[in-house]
Design a protein around this motif. Structure first.
Motif, short mmCIF file in Angstrom:
data_model
loop_
_atom_site.label_atom_id
_atom_site.label_comp_id
_atom_site.label_asym_id
_atom_site.label_seq_id
_atom_site.Cartn_x
_atom_site.Cartn_y
_atom_site.Cartn_z
N ASN A 141 3.81 0.90 7.74
CA ASN A 141 4.92 1.88 7.47
C ASN A 141 4.32 3.50 8.08
O ASN A 141 2.77 3.76 8.25
CB ASN A 141 4.97 2.24 6.16
CG ASN A 141 5.15 0.68 5.31
OD1 ASN A 141 6.29 0.26 6.20
ND2 ASN A 141 5.32 0.89 4.76
N TYR A 143 5.02 7.56 8.02
CA TYR A 143 5.99 8.55 7.68
C TYR A 143 5.51 9.85 8.57
O TYR A 143 4.56 10.04 7.72
CB TYR A 143 6.11 8.67 6.34
CG TYR A 143 5.88 7.36 5.57
CD1 TYR A 143 6.91 6.91 4.82
CD2 TYR A 143 5.10 6.73 4.98
CE1 TYR A 143 7.20 5.96 3.74
CE2 TYR A 143 5.02 5.65 4.26
CZ TYR A 143 6.06 5.28 4.13
OH TYR A 143 5.94 3.87 2.81
N ARG A 203 2.30 10.10 6.80
CA ARG A 203 1.71 8.93 5.96
C ARG A 203 1.53 7.29 6.84
O ARG A 203 2.57 6.98 7.15
CB ARG A 203 2.26 9.30 4.78
CG ARG A 203 1.61 7.97 3.61
CD ARG A 203 2.78 8.23 2.89
NE ARG A 203 2.48 6.70 1.89
CZ ARG A 203 2.11 7.11 1.18
NH1 ARG A 203 0.98 7.66 0.25
NH2 ARG A 203 2.19 5.40 0.24
N PHE A 209 2.92 -8.28 2.04
CA PHE A 209 3.78 -8.97 1.03
C PHE A 209 3.16 -10.32 0.83
O PHE A 209 3.04 -11.11 2.03
CB PHE A 209 4.65 -8.69 1.63
CG PHE A 209 5.64 -7.50 1.81
CD1 PHE A 209 6.32 -6.93 0.83
CD2 PHE A 209 5.38 -6.71 3.16
CE1 PHE A 209 6.88 -5.47 0.64
CE2 PHE A 209 6.06 -5.46 2.36
CZ PHE A 209 6.73 -4.83 1.98
#
Ligand SMILES: O=C(O)CCC(=O)C(=O)O
Ligand SMILES: [Fe+2]
Length: 236
Positions: A141, A143, A203, A209
């Motif tokens: 991810n 951000y 970020r 997972f």
């Protein structure tokens, strides 16, 4: 999970390659070559977009199924060096695919420790969980900065309020998901969480997972649920 450098080691294998993928070094057309395809959560893009009116996640994401090895769709795995901008090739000294492989296999050891720990606390055979929880999705991810505060938040189940979680530099955060809640008949509670972004700094995070194998069955383990079975058996 805190303390042991072994738990932090795997990050070093992806740290040099993945940030660069998001920082604008890699052209959008190149990233789009790995875009999510209809019905799949892997690839570059936003998951769970079902309507043009819904709020979208702020992050730029890239997900792949990394374990078991035979479940990999290599068409989603960026290659090196062919697919990256020639002018920035020097940044990708390590192969991005290799970094993924290393990270994922090293992370399996972390996972085994977590699963063993959870099985012990539930007084169930470790094998029972190891056999069920064999699939791994990695999600990167990114951000963008925004006028807001940087925090990880979890929802307090009792009061509905969001609680800030201060990151610890030597800790991995383990969130409990729905499958474990069901399997443990509610002993472990799935945690609702979200991220607030930073005003001035981007970020980056990597979520791993650990999920049950598909085409399986998930249900409360019998001896845990001997008083009352709180969850239905479900197909995955
Ligand atoms: O960026 C984070 O810390 C959270 C990521 C996350 O929850 C997710 O990828 O599902
Ligand atoms: Fe999440």
């Amino acid at each position: 999970m805190r303390g042991s450098p072994a738990f932090l080691l795997p990050f070093t294998s992806v740290a040099p390659t993945w940030p660069a993928f998001f920082y604008g070094v890699v052209a959008l057309e190149v990233k789009n070559a790995y875009a999510q395809r209809p019905g799949d959560l892997q690839g570059y893009g936003k998951a769970f977009v079902v309507s043009e009116d819904q709020k979208l996640d702020w992050s730029d994401s890239f997900a792949i199924r990394a374990q078991p090895p035979e479940a990999r769709h290599l068409s989603y795995w960026p290659t090196h060096p062919h697919t990256f901008s020639k002018t920035h090739i020097v940044i990708f000294v390590a192969s991005i695919r290799k970094s993924f492989e290393d990270y994922s296999s090293e992370f399996m050891q972390v996972t085994r420790s977590v699963v063993t720990f959870v099985a012990k606390t539930l007084h169930i055979d470790t094998k029972l969980m190891e056999d069920k929880y064999v699939s791994r999705v990695l999600k990167m991810n990114y951000y963008h900065p925004c006028m807001s505060m940087a925090e990880k938040l979890i929802r307090d189940g009792r009061h509905g309020a969001w609680i800030p979680v201060k990151p610890h530099p030597k800790a991995l955060l383990v969130n409990v998901g729905d499958f474990l809640e069901i399997m443990s008949n509610g002993t472990y509670k799935s945690i609702e969480h979200r991220v607030k972004i930073n005003a001035t700094q981007e970020r980056l995070s990597i979520s791993a997972f650990h999920i049950p194998v598909f085409d399986g069955i998930n249900s409360p383990v019998t001896h845990i649920a001997k008083d009352k079975v709180l969850y239905k058996t479900m197909m995955i």
